[in-house]
Enzyme design. Structure first.
Site, PDB file in Angstrom:
ATOM      1  N   GLY A  16       0.837  -1.194   0.000  1.00 32.86           N
ATOM      2  CA  GLY A  16       0.000   0.000   0.000  1.00 32.86           C
ATOM      3  C   GLY A  16       0.866   1.234   0.000  1.00 32.86           C
ATOM      4  N   GLY A  17       0.263   2.355  -0.312  1.00 36.54           N
ATOM      5  CA  GLY A  17       0.981   3.617  -0.276  1.00 36.54           C
ATOM      6  C   GLY A  17       1.050   4.159   1.144  1.00 36.54           C
ATOM      7  N   SER A  20      -2.221   4.581   3.584  1.00 35.23           N
ATOM      8  CA  SER A  20      -3.241   3.913   2.775  1.00 35.23           C
ATOM      9  C   SER A  20      -4.150   3.048   3.627  1.00 35.23           C
ATOM     10  CB  SER A  20      -2.566   3.043   1.723  1.00 35.23           C
ATOM     11  OG  SER A  20      -1.809   2.028   2.360  1.00 35.23           O
ATOM     12  N   LYS A  22      -2.875   0.346   5.102  1.00 31.08           N
ATOM     13  CA  LYS A  22      -2.378  -1.024   4.916  1.00 31.08           C
ATOM     14  C   LYS A  22      -2.095  -1.720   6.238  1.00 31.08           C
ATOM     15  CE  LYS A  22       2.307   0.684   4.012  1.00 31.08           C
ATOM     16  NZ  LYS A  22       1.975   2.025   4.547  1.00 31.08           N
ATOM     17  N   HIS A  57       1.426   3.618  16.248  1.00 30.32           N
ATOM     18  CA  HIS A  57       1.173   2.240  15.843  1.00 30.32           C
ATOM     19  C   HIS A  57       1.022   1.327  17.059  1.00 30.32           C
ATOM     20  CE1 HIS A  57       1.414   1.811  11.425  1.00 30.32           C
ATOM     21  NE2 HIS A  57       2.068   2.954  11.479  1.00 30.32           N
ATOM     22  N   ARG A  58       1.921   1.486  18.058  1.00 29.66           N
ATOM     23  CA  ARG A  58       1.873   0.623  19.244  1.00 29.66           C
ATOM     24  C   ARG A  58       0.568   0.796  20.011  1.00 29.66           C
ATOM     25  NH1 ARG A  58       6.421  -2.048  21.218  1.00 29.66           N
ATOM     26  NH2 ARG A  58       8.316  -1.491  20.098  1.00 29.66           N
ATOM     27  N   ARG A  60      -2.246   1.082  19.044  1.00 35.27           N
ATOM     28  CA  ARG A  60      -3.355   0.333  18.455  1.00 35.27           C
ATOM     29  C   ARG A  60      -3.290  -1.151  18.809  1.00 35.27           C
ATOM     30  NH1 ARG A  60      -2.817   2.711  13.151  1.00 35.27           N
ATOM     31  NH2 ARG A  60      -2.411   0.666  12.284  1.00 35.27           N
ATOM     32  N   ARG A  61      -2.272  -1.585  19.587  1.00 33.82           N
ATOM     33  CA  ARG A  61      -2.054  -3.024  19.755  1.00 33.82           C
ATOM     34  C   ARG A  61      -1.945  -3.476  21.210  1.00 33.82           C
ATOM     35  NH1 ARG A  61       1.916  -1.580  16.153  1.00 33.82           N
ATOM     36  NH2 ARG A  61       3.410  -1.995  17.785  1.00 33.82           N
TER      37      ARG A  61
END
Lengths: 179, 179, 179
Positions: A16-17, A20, A22, A57-58, A60-61
């Site tokens: 993905g861009g 995006s 992805k 990012h983290r 979200r997990r």
């Protein structure tokens, strides 16, 4: 919706861009499988901008995600994953960047090792990477070389993957395998 | 060919690269509906190159097209469109650029207002935007930020759209909804 | 797999990003047809990097490939191909670059001649080109102009082609015609 009676693909490549969706799409593929899930992060925090992205990012997990870092020795990390454990690698682009910026690295050998580890993985293994080849030729020589290496890596992995998806605006286009 | 007995999608997002034919494709979607049609132009003529592009676009739109300009207050313009009137917004990329270059703007609030106006629009509403995320990471920080904002906006709008199309070389690839 | 009882498309346009596998995919389309095959190379070796790329491409094409060079007069070369002879042009991007860098060239006339030669060709003719419009607006004015010219050329050729394919990570997405 995935069919629960159908086995998960062993190896999936999600391209993905930038922005995006992805990563989120790839997380959804893993979260449709029984946990716990292993998240292999490849980012190295070179600067504040990158650090902010890693943190976002983290966040979200939460568990049942387990996060490990493999900015350099990604093939070994993939090789160590327990059989049947869903694994998400996010992303190959950063791993490739890290390898290219390491003057002591044998890039061709590392890429070969990575492809080998993906071929040997029990799976389910989902690899996320940026598609970066649809712009004008970069003026910067390193950027040109990166673009070439990324494109070749994607071709190698797409050839051995069971499923390849291109994500645009959060929506998947299936290039290979079932939707 | 659109089926005349099928209702037009309420909200369509048309993505495409530079010179991909996305504007022409989007115009065709609107012109397949009963007129008059409203064209909402978002371009601001910062320089001669941009002025030439604006003029070339306008020359393609004689009546029953009506053209209005909304380089900044696009949400209000979308909100004012009469129910049932086909509306084309060309393009979100320029609107986002204008908002980012306005130091007094609250970008997050403007983006939220835009998404809200699209969610509330009676339609048929067709939004055109540039997909800009498939190249190498730009060296320019503003370009990187623009790329991130555009990607996030596209994801939000794609999630609420009834139809999402990616145009390549003048040809549509349907990402969501019926062809 | 191509159906041997079905006629090969007369005109095919293969688009793809850098290192997308578009050349290899296009070669596969030609090699599925009875030889000999004509390879029309458009590269001009401006520097060592380009020379290395040309050599790598040539090494993939032993007989029954015949290779000819047409860095500038591509329309005439296409016009001279014997009827029924499978022809691969790799790639339009380089031909367009060469034309744009030639101060004596009438670019619009050359593009028109190219489109005309493709329209008139007996085929099977396969054209390879880089999709370059999915990045951020280039800061370089020549790069912006190139991006515009390439996009317009692709639209013209896609409109008259029987088959248009976008290659991503070595995998084809069919935009027009049968797979």
């Amino acid at each position: 919706m995935p069919d629960p009676d159908r086995a998960a693909p062993r190896l999936t490549l999600v391209l993905g861009g930038a922005r995006s969706g992805k990563s989120r799409y790839a997380e959804g593929l893993i979260e449709a499988l029984p946990g716990p899930w292993l998240y292999v992060a490849t980012a190295q925090a070179w600067d504040d901008e990158m650090r902010a992205r890693i943190d976002a990012h983290r966040a979200r997990r939460p568990p049942p995600w387990e996060t490990v870092d493999a900015p350099r020795d990604l093939p070994a990390m993939i090789g160590r994953a327990p059989a049947g454990r869903p694994v998400l690698v996010d992303c190959l682009t950063l791993w490739l960047t890290n390898a290219m910026l390491d003057d002591d690295a044998d890039l061709a050998a590392e890429v070969e090792a990575l492809v080998g580890s993906c071929r040997a993985a029990a799976g389910p293994l989902v690899l996320v990477s940026n598609e970066v080849g649809f712009g004008i030729v970069p003026e910067n020589a390193l950027a040109r070389r990166f673009r070439d290496e990324a494109g070749r890596l994607h071709q190698c992995l797409a050839a051995i993957a069971d499923r390849v998806v291109l994500v645009v605006a959060g929506l998947p286009m299936t290039l290979k395998g079932d939707t």
